[in-house]
Design a protein around this motif. Structure first.
Motif, PDB file in Angstrom:
ATOM      1  N   ARG A   1       8.727  -3.913  14.386  1.00  0.00           N
ATOM      2  CA  ARG A   1       8.448  -4.151  12.958  1.00  0.00           C
ATOM      3  C   ARG A   1       7.012  -3.756  12.619  1.00  0.00           C
ATOM      4  O   ARG A   1       6.760  -3.156  11.574  1.00  0.00           O
ATOM      5  N   ARG A   2       6.075  -4.098  13.502  1.00  0.00           N
ATOM      6  CA  ARG A   2       4.675  -3.711  13.268  1.00  0.00           C
ATOM      7  C   ARG A   2       4.535  -2.202  13.248  1.00  0.00           C
ATOM      8  O   ARG A   2       3.807  -1.642  12.421  1.00  0.00           O
ATOM      9  N   TRP A   3       5.219  -1.538  14.167  1.00  0.00           N
ATOM     10  CA  TRP A   3       5.171  -0.075  14.204  1.00  0.00           C
ATOM     11  C   TRP A   3       5.758   0.506  12.924  1.00  0.00           C
ATOM     12  O   TRP A   3       5.252   1.486  12.392  1.00  0.00           O
ATOM     13  N   GLN A   4       6.827  -0.100  12.414  1.00  0.00           N
ATOM     14  CA  GLN A   4       7.446   0.391  11.180  1.00  0.00           C
ATOM     15  C   GLN A   4       6.488   0.236  10.008  1.00  0.00           C
ATOM     16  O   GLN A   4       6.379   1.128   9.167  1.00  0.00           O
ATOM     17  N   VAL A   5       5.792  -0.881   9.952  1.00  0.00           N
ATOM     18  CA  VAL A   5       4.797  -1.077   8.887  1.00  0.00           C
ATOM     19  C   VAL A   5       3.731   0.010   8.972  1.00  0.00           C
ATOM     20  O   VAL A   5       3.328   0.581   7.955  1.00  0.00           O
ATOM     21  N   SER A   6       3.289   0.332  10.180  1.00  0.00           N
ATOM     22  CA  SER A   6       2.287   1.388  10.359  1.00  0.00           C
ATOM     23  C   SER A   6       2.846   2.753   9.957  1.00  0.00           C
ATOM     24  O   SER A   6       2.153   3.551   9.330  1.00  0.00           O
ATOM     25  N   ARG A   7       4.100   3.022  10.308  1.00  0.00           N
ATOM     26  CA  ARG A   7       4.719   4.300   9.917  1.00  0.00           C
ATOM     27  C   ARG A   7       4.821   4.401   8.394  1.00  0.00           C
ATOM     28  O   ARG A   7       4.526   5.451   7.808  1.00  0.00           O
ATOM     29  N   ASP A   8       5.227   3.308   7.756  1.00  0.00           N
ATOM     30  CA  ASP A   8       5.327   3.295   6.288  1.00  0.00           C
ATOM     31  C   ASP A   8       3.963   3.525   5.651  1.00  0.00           C
ATOM     32  O   ASP A   8       3.831   4.256   4.670  1.00  0.00           O
ATOM     33  N   TYR A   9       2.942   2.889   6.207  1.00  0.00           N
ATOM     34  CA  TYR A   9       1.579   3.061   5.705  1.00  0.00           C
ATOM     35  C   TYR A   9       1.142   4.519   5.842  1.00  0.00           C
ATOM     36  O   TYR A   9       0.588   5.100   4.910  1.00  0.00           O
ATOM     37  N   LEU A  10       1.406   5.105   6.995  1.00  0.00           N
ATOM     38  CA  LEU A  10       1.029   6.495   7.246  1.00  0.00           C
ATOM     39  C   LEU A  10       1.750   7.418   6.270  1.00  0.00           C
ATOM     40  O   LEU A  10       1.149   8.319   5.688  1.00  0.00           O
ATOM     41  N   GLN A  11       3.031   7.204   6.076  1.00  0.00           N
ATOM     42  CA  GLN A  11       3.795   8.040   5.161  1.00  0.00           C
ATOM     43  C   GLN A  11       3.239   7.929   3.734  1.00  0.00           C
ATOM     44  O   GLN A  11       3.051   8.934   3.047  1.00  0.00           O
ATOM     45  N   ALA A  12       2.954   6.719   3.302  1.00  0.00           N
ATOM     46  CA  ALA A  12       2.398   6.516   1.951  1.00  0.00           C
ATOM     47  C   ALA A  12       1.025   7.168   1.825  1.00  0.00           C
ATOM     48  O   ALA A  12       0.716   7.791   0.804  1.00  0.00           O
ATOM     49  N   ALA A  13       0.210   7.077   2.867  1.00  0.00           N
ATOM     50  CA  ALA A  13      -1.120   7.678   2.847  1.00  0.00           C
ATOM     51  C   ALA A  13      -1.030   9.198   2.772  1.00  0.00           C
ATOM     52  O   ALA A  13      -1.814   9.845   2.067  1.00  0.00           O
ATOM     53  N   GLN A  14      -0.073   9.771   3.462  1.00  0.00           N
ATOM     54  CA  GLN A  14       0.101  11.213   3.447  1.00  0.00           C
ATOM     55  C   GLN A  14       0.634  11.695   2.098  1.00  0.00           C
ATOM     56  O   GLN A  14       0.268  12.761   1.627  1.00  0.00           O
ATOM     57  N   GLU A  15       1.480  10.889   1.492  1.00  0.00           N
ATOM     58  CA  GLU A  15       2.037  11.250   0.175  1.00  0.00           C
ATOM     59  C   GLU A  15       0.977  11.173  -0.907  1.00  0.00           C
ATOM     60  O   GLU A  15       1.055  11.893  -1.903  1.00  0.00           O
ATOM     61  N   ARG A  16      -0.025  10.311  -0.746  1.00  0.00           N
ATOM     62  CA  ARG A  16      -1.091  10.172  -1.742  1.00  0.00           C
ATOM     63  C   ARG A  16      -1.992  11.391  -1.790  1.00  0.00           C
ATOM     64  O   ARG A  16      -2.668  11.629  -2.753  1.00  0.00           O
ATOM     65  N   ARG A  17      -2.040  12.128  -0.720  1.00  0.00           N
ATOM     66  CA  ARG A  17      -2.930  13.288  -0.674  1.00  0.00           C
ATOM     67  C   ARG A  17      -2.485  14.379  -1.565  1.00  0.00           C
ATOM     68  O   ARG A  17      -1.548  14.810  -1.885  1.00  0.00           O
TER      69      ARG A  17
END
Length: 142
Positions: free
Chosen positions: A126-142
């Motif tokens: 679950r922690r890894w999934q939260v990190s993956r979601d964060y990374l995906q959102a951060a990449q989409e913001r660029r």
């Protein structure tokens, strides 16, 4: 009379020492409990909180001005995202090693312990999934 005064002083000093030791012990126990709680819940706030802790520490340790904080925030964010990206590039290998290790561990554990280990593994995923979601959102913001 002098003997009573000596006994009263002795009781006073004994009381003060006991009070001091009780306060010290309470402080030690409270600090230990807080650190244990904080460590256990640190990841629940996710990688965004990790970035915030980094920024806070840099601000405090380097005595950054508000302008400097504004200037370094994008840099810290970029580095944080790049580290996460690198981490997830190797994630399949890490997961395979972890799965093999858990399988080996289970042969040495009782059923209750195995269930608890499965719960720990699920929490990690679950922690890894939260990190993956964060990374995906951060990449989409660029």
């Amino acid at each position: 009379m002098q003997e009573e005064s000596i006994m009263t002083r002795g009781k006073l000093w004994t009381g003060l020492i006991v009070l001091f030791l009780a306060g010290t012990l309470t402080g030690i126990v409270g600090t230990t409990l807080y650190q244990h709680y904080e460590h256990g819940h640190r990841w629940e706030r996710g990688p965004a909180a990790h970035k915030e802790r980094i920024l806070k520490r840099l601000t405090e340790e380097l005595s950054l001005t508000s302008d400097q904080q504004a200037d370094i925030e994008p840099i810290v964010h970029q580095v944080h995202v790049e580290i996460l990206r690198l981490r997830f590039q190797h994630h399949p290998e890490v997961e395979q090693i972890l799965t093999q290790g858990i399988t080996a561990l289970k042969t040495k554990l009782s059923e209750d312990q195995q269930a608890k280990l499965d719960g720990m593994h699920a929490q990690l995923q679950r922690r890894w999934q939260v990190s993956r979601d964060y990374l995906q959102a951060a990449q989409e913001r660029r």
